[in-house]
Design a protein around this motif. Structure first.
Motif, mmCIF file in Angstrom:
data_model
loop_
_atom_site.group_PDB
_atom_site.id
_atom_site.type_symbol
_atom_site.label_atom_id
_atom_site.label_comp_id
_atom_site.label_asym_id
_atom_site.label_seq_id
_atom_site.Cartn_x
_atom_site.Cartn_y
_atom_site.Cartn_z
ATOM 1 N N SER A 94 0.963 -1.115 0.004
ATOM 2 C CA SER A 94 0.041 0.063 0.206
ATOM 3 C C SER A 94 0.931 1.183 0.228
ATOM 4 C CB SER A 94 -0.846 -0.082 1.178
ATOM 5 O OG SER A 94 -0.243 0.299 2.529
ATOM 6 N N VAL A 105 -10.012 2.581 -6.245
ATOM 7 C CA VAL A 105 -9.368 2.497 -5.035
ATOM 8 C C VAL A 105 -10.234 1.926 -3.865
ATOM 9 C CG1 VAL A 105 -8.322 4.200 -3.282
ATOM 10 C CG2 VAL A 105 -8.054 4.580 -5.633
ATOM 11 N N LEU A 106 -11.111 2.539 -3.665
ATOM 12 C CA LEU A 106 -12.048 2.077 -2.688
ATOM 13 C C LEU A 106 -12.779 0.785 -2.672
ATOM 14 C CD1 LEU A 106 -13.853 5.596 -1.863
ATOM 15 C CD2 LEU A 106 -11.483 4.496 -0.919
ATOM 16 N N ARG A 113 -4.074 7.237 -2.210
ATOM 17 C CA ARG A 113 -4.509 6.956 -3.618
ATOM 18 C C ARG A 113 -5.855 7.489 -4.041
ATOM 19 N NH1 ARG A 113 -5.174 1.383 -1.755
ATOM 20 N NH2 ARG A 113 -5.819 1.050 -3.839
ATOM 21 N N ALA A 114 -6.738 7.627 -3.143
ATOM 22 C CA ALA A 114 -8.044 8.051 -3.674
ATOM 23 C C ALA A 114 -8.006 9.565 -3.878
ATOM 24 C CB ALA A 114 -8.990 8.033 -2.296
ATOM 25 N N THR A 148 -2.636 5.726 3.635
ATOM 26 C CA THR A 148 -2.197 5.271 1.942
ATOM 27 C C THR A 148 -3.643 5.114 1.278
ATOM 28 O OG1 THR A 148 -2.323 3.032 2.542
ATOM 29 C CG2 THR A 148 -0.361 3.970 2.674
ATOM 30 N N GLU A 149 -4.432 4.828 1.905
ATOM 31 C CA GLU A 149 -5.933 4.838 0.967
ATOM 32 C C GLU A 149 -6.314 6.135 0.541
ATOM 33 O OE1 GLU A 149 -9.675 2.003 1.520
ATOM 34 O OE2 GLU A 149 -9.823 3.641 2.499
ATOM 35 N N PHE A 206 -11.664 7.058 5.505
ATOM 36 C CA PHE A 206 -10.690 6.357 4.687
ATOM 37 C C PHE A 206 -10.007 5.131 5.913
ATOM 38 C CE2 PHE A 206 -10.071 10.147 2.323
ATOM 39 C CZ PHE A 206 -10.350 9.999 1.098
ATOM 40 N N ARG A 207 -9.794 4.015 5.331
ATOM 41 C CA ARG A 207 -8.873 3.068 6.261
ATOM 42 C C ARG A 207 -7.717 3.449 6.754
ATOM 43 N NH1 ARG A 207 -11.467 -0.224 2.141
ATOM 44 N NH2 ARG A 207 -13.168 -1.477 2.775
ATOM 45 N N ARG A 265 -7.192 5.357 11.046
ATOM 46 C CA ARG A 265 -7.977 6.144 9.968
ATOM 47 C C ARG A 265 -8.004 7.421 9.638
ATOM 48 N NH1 ARG A 265 -13.692 3.829 12.689
ATOM 49 N NH2 ARG A 265 -12.964 5.383 14.108
ATOM 50 N N ALA A 310 0.806 4.038 -2.860
ATOM 51 C CA ALA A 310 0.400 5.441 -2.701
ATOM 52 C C ALA A 310 1.497 6.329 -3.200
ATOM 53 C CB ALA A 310 0.552 5.705 -1.183
#
Length: 224
Positions: free
Chosen positions: A34, A204-205, A167-168, A163-164, A159-160, A138, A38
């Motif tokens: 991840s 992404v999600l 990316r989003a 990095t999420e 977001f979790r 988070r 990212a």
């Protein structure tokens, strides 16, 4: 914490957390893949460089997942164009300064009562913060359209992990950049732009519902 900050941020004090208190903070780890993803996603939007926790200007330790994010992804000043104001990332040596207006008052340095010590602003769109929650890793956003200070509800997780988020937000910027003219003659976003942003976020999600909901939070109000 009961430290009284200066106008430039919290000052040194005997009320800093004890070593045991700092050690009690959970160690959130990020998956190496991840982090790589990212970094690849943010690369087109500005400089990335390895940054170490010693560059963090606060007294409390940098959460372990944020340390990994800056060490292996390393955003410096990044600006991602999107509808409305751009999405902004900051270098680690300026991250503490960016807490002004959220953790403490810009002018007086007084701590703000509605800010949780567990929170760190890690990106912004205008004055709207993306907030890292140290206990869970988070990323939270404040619901509503009236800005941080006028919000009616507490921030909610979107977001979790960081990095999420990276990316989003990069996916939004990538979709936006595809269109030379994203507006209709009456200055509404075109259906194609909205659909591209939702599709990028869904990639992404992994969920159309999450993607459309986040797109609306980011100003793509017609997202469905």
């Amino acid at each position: 914490m009961n430290r009284v900050p200066s106008a430039h941020g919290p000052s040194s004090s005997s009320d800093t957390p004890a070593a045991g208190e700092a050690a009690a903070r959970p160690r959130i780890t990020l998956d190496p893949e991840s982090l790589i993803s990212a970094r690849e996603a943010l690369g087109p939007f500005g400089n990335l460089a390895r940054q170490e926790p010693i560059e963090w200007a606060a007294e409390e330790p940098l959460p372990t997942d944020l340390a990994d994010f800056y060490r292996y992804v390393g955003p410096e000043w990044l600006e991602i164009d999107t509808v409305g104001l751009p999405l902004l990332f900051f270098p680690l040596d300026r991250l503490w300064d960016e807490q002004a207006g959220y953790r403490w008052n810009h002018r007086t340095g007084a701590l703000l009562v509605d800010w949780n010590d567990d929170w760190t602003v890690v990106a912004k769109q205008g004055a709207d913060p993306f907030i890292h929650e140290a206990a869970t890793g988070r990323i939270l956003m404040a619901p509503g359209e009236d800005g941080w200070e006028d919000r009616m509800d507490e921030p909610e997780p979107v977001f979790r992990d960081v990095t999420e988020m990276a990316r989003a937000l990069a996916a939004v910027g990538t979709a936006w950049a595809r269109f030379d003219d994203p507006f209709t003659p009456d200055w509404h976003l075109t259906d194609e732009v909205v659909a591209a942003v939702v599709a990028g976020l869904e990639g992404v999600l992994g969920s159309h519902e999450r993607a459309a909901g986040l797109a609306r939070k980011l100003g793509y109000l017609a997202a469905r």
